[in-house]
Design a protein around this motif. Structure first.
Motif, short mmCIF file in Angstrom:
data_model
loop_
_atom_site.label_atom_id
_atom_site.label_comp_id
_atom_site.label_asym_id
_atom_site.label_seq_id
_atom_site.Cartn_x
_atom_site.Cartn_y
_atom_site.Cartn_z
N THR A 149 41.08 -41.36 -24.99
CA THR A 149 42.19 -41.23 -24.03
C THR A 149 41.67 -40.73 -22.69
O THR A 149 42.10 -41.19 -21.63
N ARG A 150 40.71 -39.81 -22.76
CA ARG A 150 40.16 -39.30 -21.49
C ARG A 150 39.39 -40.40 -20.77
O ARG A 150 39.48 -40.55 -19.54
N LEU A 151 38.66 -41.22 -21.52
CA LEU A 151 37.86 -42.28 -20.89
C LEU A 151 38.75 -43.30 -20.17
O LEU A 151 38.38 -43.83 -19.14
N SER A 152 39.91 -43.58 -20.76
CA SER A 152 40.74 -44.65 -20.21
C SER A 152 41.91 -44.12 -19.39
O SER A 152 42.79 -44.88 -18.99
N ALA A 153 41.90 -42.80 -19.10
CA ALA A 153 43.06 -42.18 -18.44
C ALA A 153 43.27 -42.69 -17.01
O ALA A 153 42.35 -43.18 -16.35
N GLN A 154 44.52 -42.56 -16.56
CA GLN A 154 44.89 -42.93 -15.20
C GLN A 154 45.22 -41.65 -14.42
O GLN A 154 45.51 -40.62 -15.02
N PRO A 155 45.18 -41.72 -13.06
CA PRO A 155 45.47 -40.52 -12.27
C PRO A 155 46.82 -39.90 -12.66
O PRO A 155 47.67 -40.58 -13.21
N ARG A 156 46.97 -38.63 -12.34
CA ARG A 156 48.20 -37.86 -12.57
C ARG A 156 48.52 -37.70 -14.04
O ARG A 156 49.69 -37.61 -14.41
N SER A 157 47.49 -37.73 -14.90
CA SER A 157 47.75 -37.42 -16.30
C SER A 157 46.81 -36.30 -16.70
O SER A 157 45.77 -36.10 -16.06
N LYS A 158 47.17 -35.59 -17.77
CA LYS A 158 46.35 -34.41 -18.12
C LYS A 158 44.97 -34.82 -18.65
O LYS A 158 44.04 -34.02 -18.62
N ASP A 159 44.84 -36.05 -19.11
CA ASP A 159 43.55 -36.49 -19.67
C ASP A 159 42.59 -36.99 -18.59
O ASP A 159 41.41 -37.21 -18.86
N TYR A 160 43.11 -37.23 -17.41
CA TYR A 160 42.30 -37.76 -16.30
C TYR A 160 41.42 -36.64 -15.77
O TYR A 160 41.92 -35.57 -15.40
N GLY A 161 40.10 -36.87 -15.76
CA GLY A 161 39.23 -35.78 -15.31
C GLY A 161 37.82 -36.24 -15.04
O GLY A 161 37.57 -37.42 -14.72
N ILE A 162 36.88 -35.32 -15.18
CA ILE A 162 35.48 -35.58 -14.81
C ILE A 162 34.91 -36.75 -15.62
O ILE A 162 34.34 -37.69 -15.06
N LEU A 163 35.11 -36.71 -16.96
CA LEU A 163 34.56 -37.77 -17.80
C LEU A 163 35.16 -39.13 -17.42
O LEU A 163 34.45 -40.13 -17.30
N THR A 164 36.47 -39.15 -17.19
CA THR A 164 37.14 -40.39 -16.80
C THR A 164 36.45 -41.01 -15.59
O THR A 164 36.10 -42.19 -15.58
N LEU A 165 36.28 -40.18 -14.56
CA LEU A 165 35.80 -40.72 -13.29
C LEU A 165 34.32 -41.10 -13.35
O LEU A 165 33.92 -42.14 -12.81
N ILE A 166 33.52 -40.27 -14.04
CA ILE A 166 32.08 -40.59 -14.12
C ILE A 166 31.90 -41.93 -14.83
O ILE A 166 31.12 -42.78 -14.41
N VAL A 167 32.64 -42.13 -15.91
CA VAL A 167 32.47 -43.37 -16.67
C VAL A 167 33.13 -44.54 -15.94
O VAL A 167 32.54 -45.62 -15.79
N GLN A 168 34.34 -44.34 -15.45
CA GLN A 168 35.05 -45.47 -14.81
C GLN A 168 34.38 -45.91 -13.50
O GLN A 168 34.59 -47.03 -13.05
N ALA A 169 33.58 -45.04 -12.88
CA ALA A 169 32.89 -45.47 -11.66
C ALA A 169 31.86 -46.56 -11.99
O ALA A 169 31.46 -47.33 -11.12
N GLN A 170 31.44 -46.63 -13.26
CA GLN A 170 30.42 -47.61 -13.61
C GLN A 170 30.87 -48.64 -14.65
O GLN A 170 30.28 -49.69 -14.78
N TYR A 171 31.94 -48.30 -15.37
CA TYR A 171 32.41 -49.19 -16.45
C TYR A 171 33.91 -49.41 -16.36
O TYR A 171 34.65 -48.51 -15.96
N ARG A 172 34.33 -50.60 -16.79
CA ARG A 172 35.76 -50.83 -17.02
C ARG A 172 36.04 -50.45 -18.46
O ARG A 172 35.37 -50.94 -19.37
#
Ligand code: SAM
Length: 453
Positions: A149-172
């Motif tokens: 859930t954290r990996l696939s999270a969208q902004p403004r949600s409690k799961d959206y965070g460092i892991l989300t952004l680091i991974v999503q910057a390089q992967y869909r």
């Protein structure tokens, strides 16, 4: 494996599942087959499986004909797999996945990563294998639901965070399905989820300094409730202007910024700048005779189009560990696009000398300077593209600022990994590099024969 088979096998090999190794074995065969289908495997594929356990996913993956390299930390399970799948296209490494060097995967070509990861270490494994550049073309992973859930999270949600952004910057990231704990033996305390990660195309997001991006994101999420303007004071003196520029509210908190806004913020702090000029068609190269004496000058397209003898330099940069820096040529290069090449290389311009070219190319391509030593001279031939090449060596630890129009990425590699990679997949490399590699190796062999330890 069915539930009863798992129980029997564990008894036969005298294994009691170890909680600290995250041993929860999948017994739903339909699910195992479905997971493997997501990888669209064929006999042309190379798969890396992390934590194969008793082979729940290994079995259907092998049935597709794909070749598998599996890393299993529990020696008893590694031994079992070797015997159980003897004669199949499976190599089992008994070891900790975090100690495996992902740079050794390049020699296998494109790699599909598969795993029902041990949950105690799933995030570290994910980040270890997905750091760029990587030959991994798709990752299909079972994770605890919370991490998925954290990996696939969208902004403004409690799961959206460092892991989300680091991974999503390089992967869909695609969250494919939730998996109940009842499909595992023993049942874990939490539900799981299955995700697919696909690397982003190089130009999918604006170019940015990834290290700075990670630093800003970490700082921004260090206190989720606090406003970014206060948290980023050290990096950003004019937050109101930055906020206006990236379209964020002046009181925004970290979780309100989208991935694109974090990248824009990174570029506000330190602009990535336009790509440096790529191939300059007006360049004039020194043209030489068969003894490397200058006979004139001609534009790049004429030199290459008419196979005129000319001059080039290649530079091998080594770090303190003795690893060689390779560059992946940009997809947009007119010659050998996307192939791996020397740390830096380039043509000798009309009126220029080899040594000056080497210094210039090193700075233009990697943004660094260092003392360079001549290693070997290669004669012009078909294999060098009619280039006389002086090969240079130097030492540098980085960081590098690769010229974006020329270079996709740079990476240090252990020498034995390069040797194995060249043996298995010579077409991954620009031909001039292979010639230089051979010249460098034979010089080293000669040196060690002359100075035996
Ligand atoms: N893939 C099997 C399945 O689906 O039934 C087993 C999955 S189980 C959740 C995780 C597996 O990873 C176990 O076999 C465990 O021994 C192994 N493992 C644990 N830590 C590991 C590590 N650091 N490196 C490699 N394997 C590890």
């Amino acid at each position: 494996m069915k539930l009863s088979e798992i129980g029997n096998t564990l008894r036969e090999i005298r294994v009691t599942p170890v909680k600290t190794l995250g041993q929860n074995f999948l017994h739903d065969q339909n699910l195992a087959r479905w997971i493997v289908q997501q990888a669209e495997l064929s006999s042309a594929d190379f798969v890396l499986e992390i934590g194969p356990g008793l082979g729940a996913m290994t079995e259907p993956a092998l049935a597709t004909g794909a070749e598998i390299l599996a890393i299993e930390k529990d020696g008893r399970l590694a031994d079992f797999l070797r015997v159980h799948f003897a004669g199949r296209r499976l190599q089992v490494i008994h070891g900790d996945a975090l100690e495996f060097d992902p740079r050794r995967l390049f020699q296998h070509g494109p790699v599909k990563l598969l795993g029902n990861l041990p949950y105690y270490v799933s995030t570290q494994i994910l980040l270890h294998f997905l750091a760029q550049p990587t030959p991994i073309t798709v990752a299909l992973l079972m994770l605890q639901k919370e991490v998925a859930t954290r990996l696939s999270a969208q902004p403004r949600s409690k799961d959206y965070g460092i892991l989300t952004l680091i991974v999503q910057a390089q992967y869909r990231v695609a969250y494919l399905r939730t998996v109940p704990s009842s499909v595992f033996l023993p049942q874990p305390d939490v539900d799981s989820a299955f995700v697919r990660l696909l690397p982003r195309a190089p130009d999918e997001l604006p170019a940015h300094d990834h290290e700075l991006f990670v630093r800003l994101v970490r700082r921004g999420f260090s206190q989720r409730r606090k406003q970014l303007g206060k948290l980023l004071r050290e990096e950003l003196t004019d937050w109101p202007r930055a906020a206006a520029e990236i379209g964020a509210a002046a009181q925004a908190r970290a979780e309100e910024l989208s991935l694109e806004q974090w990248i824009a913020l990174t570029n506000f702090v330190q602009p990535a700048g336009p790509p440096t000029a790529g191939t300059d068609l007006t360049e004039r190269f020194a043209v030489v005779d068969k003894r490397d004496r200058v006979t004139g000058a001609a534009p790049r397209d004429e030199v290459h189009g008419n196979n005129l003898r000319h001059r080039a330099v290649h530079i091998f940069l080594f770090n303190r560990a003795g690893e060689l820096l390779l560059q992946k040529r940009s997809r947009w290069k007119d010659r050998h696009p996307g192939l791996w090449d020397s740390s830096a290389a380039g043509h000798v311009n009309a009126g220029e000398e080899y040594d000056a070219t080497a210094e210039r190319e090193l700075f233009e391509e990697l943004g660094v300077t260092t003392k360079l030593e001549r290693v070997a001279k290669l004669a012009a031939s078909e294999r060098t593209g009619q280039e006389f090449i002086w090969l240079y060596r130097g030492e540098h630890e980085g960081p590098f600022v690769p010229a974006r129009a020329e270079i996709d990425s740079v990476q240090f590699f252990p020498l034995d990994a390069v040797a194995q990679w060249i043996d298995r997949r010579p077409d991954d490399f620009a031909p001039g590099f292979i010639e230089c590699w051979r010249a460098d190796r034979s010089r080293n062999e000669r040196a060690s024969q002359n100075n035996p330890a």
